[in-house]
Scaffold this motif. Structure first.
Motif, mmCIF file in Angstrom:
data_model
loop_
_atom_site.group_PDB
_atom_site.id
_atom_site.type_symbol
_atom_site.label_atom_id
_atom_site.label_comp_id
_atom_site.label_asym_id
_atom_site.label_seq_id
_atom_site.Cartn_x
_atom_site.Cartn_y
_atom_site.Cartn_z
ATOM 1 N N GLY A 12 0.805 -1.182 0.014
ATOM 2 C CA GLY A 12 0.064 -0.052 -0.160
ATOM 3 C C GLY A 12 1.060 1.099 -0.001
ATOM 4 O O GLY A 12 2.019 1.248 -0.414
ATOM 5 N N ARG A 16 3.221 0.106 3.188
ATOM 6 C CA ARG A 16 2.366 -0.698 3.987
ATOM 7 C C ARG A 16 2.042 -2.005 3.251
ATOM 8 O O ARG A 16 1.858 -1.900 2.109
ATOM 9 N N ASP A 70 -9.640 4.353 -1.066
ATOM 10 C CA ASP A 70 -10.335 2.942 -0.726
ATOM 11 C C ASP A 70 -11.783 2.685 -1.224
ATOM 12 O O ASP A 70 -12.342 3.774 -1.447
ATOM 13 N N ALA A 118 -11.606 -4.279 7.383
ATOM 14 C CA ALA A 118 -11.654 -4.932 5.855
ATOM 15 C C ALA A 118 -12.570 -6.047 5.955
ATOM 16 O O ALA A 118 -12.629 -7.014 6.859
HETATM 17 P P1 ADP Z 1 -4.684 3.364 4.352
HETATM 18 O O1 ADP Z 1 -6.057 2.361 3.778
HETATM 19 O O2 ADP Z 1 -4.616 2.862 6.054
HETATM 20 O O3 ADP Z 1 -4.765 4.766 4.192
HETATM 21 P P2 ADP Z 1 -3.034 2.143 2.611
HETATM 22 O O4 ADP Z 1 -4.035 2.886 1.404
HETATM 23 O O5 ADP Z 1 -1.588 2.379 2.205
HETATM 24 O O6 ADP Z 1 -3.564 2.633 4.024
HETATM 25 O O7 ADP Z 1 -3.461 0.533 2.406
HETATM 26 C C1 ADP Z 1 -2.482 -0.341 3.166
HETATM 27 C C2 ADP Z 1 -3.428 -0.704 4.381
HETATM 28 O O8 ADP Z 1 -4.279 -1.371 4.094
HETATM 29 C C3 ADP Z 1 -2.346 -1.805 5.356
HETATM 30 O O9 ADP Z 1 -1.676 -0.982 6.171
HETATM 31 C C4 ADP Z 1 -3.302 -2.588 6.201
HETATM 32 O O10 ADP Z 1 -4.091 -1.872 7.068
HETATM 33 C C5 ADP Z 1 -4.576 -2.623 5.116
HETATM 34 N N1 ADP Z 1 -4.669 -3.776 4.216
HETATM 35 C C6 ADP Z 1 -3.684 -4.526 4.142
HETATM 36 N N2 ADP Z 1 -4.176 -5.790 3.087
HETATM 37 C C7 ADP Z 1 -5.453 -5.527 2.851
HETATM 38 C C8 ADP Z 1 -6.468 -6.041 2.294
HETATM 39 N N3 ADP Z 1 -6.265 -6.923 1.792
HETATM 40 N N4 ADP Z 1 -7.585 -5.712 2.511
HETATM 41 C C9 ADP Z 1 -7.875 -4.576 3.166
HETATM 42 N N5 ADP Z 1 -7.084 -3.788 3.899
HETATM 43 C C10 ADP Z 1 -5.788 -4.245 3.755
#
Ligand code: ADP
Length: 218
Positions: A12, A16, A70, A118
């Motif tokens: 991410g 992340r 998201d 999630a």
């Molecule tokens: P955020 O959504 O917290 O702003 P990002 O857009 O960078 O951060 O997305 C990465 C974050 O999404 C990870 O730190 C974790 O919390 C979450 N994540 C990781 N894998 C998944 C997944 N398959 N489905 C939903 N959320 C996820």
């Protein structure tokens, strides 16, 4: 169409980790728009709108877009989007849009701490989720949103994106490792910035960056 079901190094923002069990729809596309670097943010909105529209059309449910990158269903993140661009001398050479949709696997396969925020389409919709139509329709919608963006009609993309943005008007918390800011999410402006009204009554403009947004009581 052949779909690779496995992704081994999903990530991410800020590197992340993106958890990618088998059965998810994980794909990237490369675009070469004549954009200034700041304009590439628009493609994140175009892509999340495309995913939201595809899910809505195929499953007759109303997903939610969450600022900035998201897509949620029943308040749980089912899709994450990442835009990474190559820039030289202030010019965008390419933008890679990575789209990860938690499609055809059970939410139980996500790590426990993630399950609060999630889920997956299969768990939320209680149905089999075919990857091919979801990919096809997402790409079709994305092409339309991309064309509008190139034609300087991003305002239409953003208006449609906002029609899914259920967090608008609600209390939100924005945070990263160093900062935290709370307020009411008031608007998302043409450059993708989020405008929040703080408890002190001030308006703050938050640019798309590394801040994560949480919706809920402040
Ligand atoms: P955020 O959504 O917290 O702003 P990002 O857009 O960078 O951060 O997305 C990465 C974050 O999404 C990870 O730190 C974790 O919390 C979450 N994540 C990781 N894998 C998944 C997944 N398959 N489905 C939903 N959320 C996820």
């Amino acid at each position: 169409m052949t779909i690779a079901e496995i992704q081994t190094h999903g990530h991410g923002r800020q590197n992340r980790k993106w958890i990618s069990p088998k059965g998810g729809l994980w794909f990237s596309i490369i675009l070469k728009p004549r954009f200034k670097p700041a304009e590439t943010t628009r493609l994140v909105f175009a892509a999340s709108l495309a995913v939201a529209e595809a899910i809505e059309t195929l499953y007759r449910v109303k997903p939610e877009t969450k600022w900035p990158n998201d897509v949620l269903l029943h308040n749980k993140k089912v899709c994450g989007i990442l835009a990474e661009s190559g820039v030289t001398n202030g010019k965008v050479n390419y933008v890679i849009i990575g789209i990860g949709i938690n499609a055809e696997f059970a939410a139980a396969r996500l790590p426990e701490p993630l399950r609060k925020s999630a889920s997956t389409l299969r768990t939320e919709l209680r149905t089999h989720v075919a990857l091919e139509p979801l990919l096809e329709l997402t790409l079709e919608r994305l092409e339309r949103c991309y064309d509008l963006t190139l034609q300087r009609k991003f305002g239409r993309v953003l208006t449609a994106w906002k029609s899914y943005a259920s967090f608008l008007g609600k209390p939100v918390e924005l945070s990263n490792k160093h900062d935290k800011l709370c307020g009411i999410a008031e608007n998302v402006e043409g450059d993708g910035s989020l405008i929040i009204l703080t408890q002190k009554g001030c308006k703050e403009r938050i640019r798309v960056g590394d801040l994560s947004m949480r919706v809920g009581a402040v």
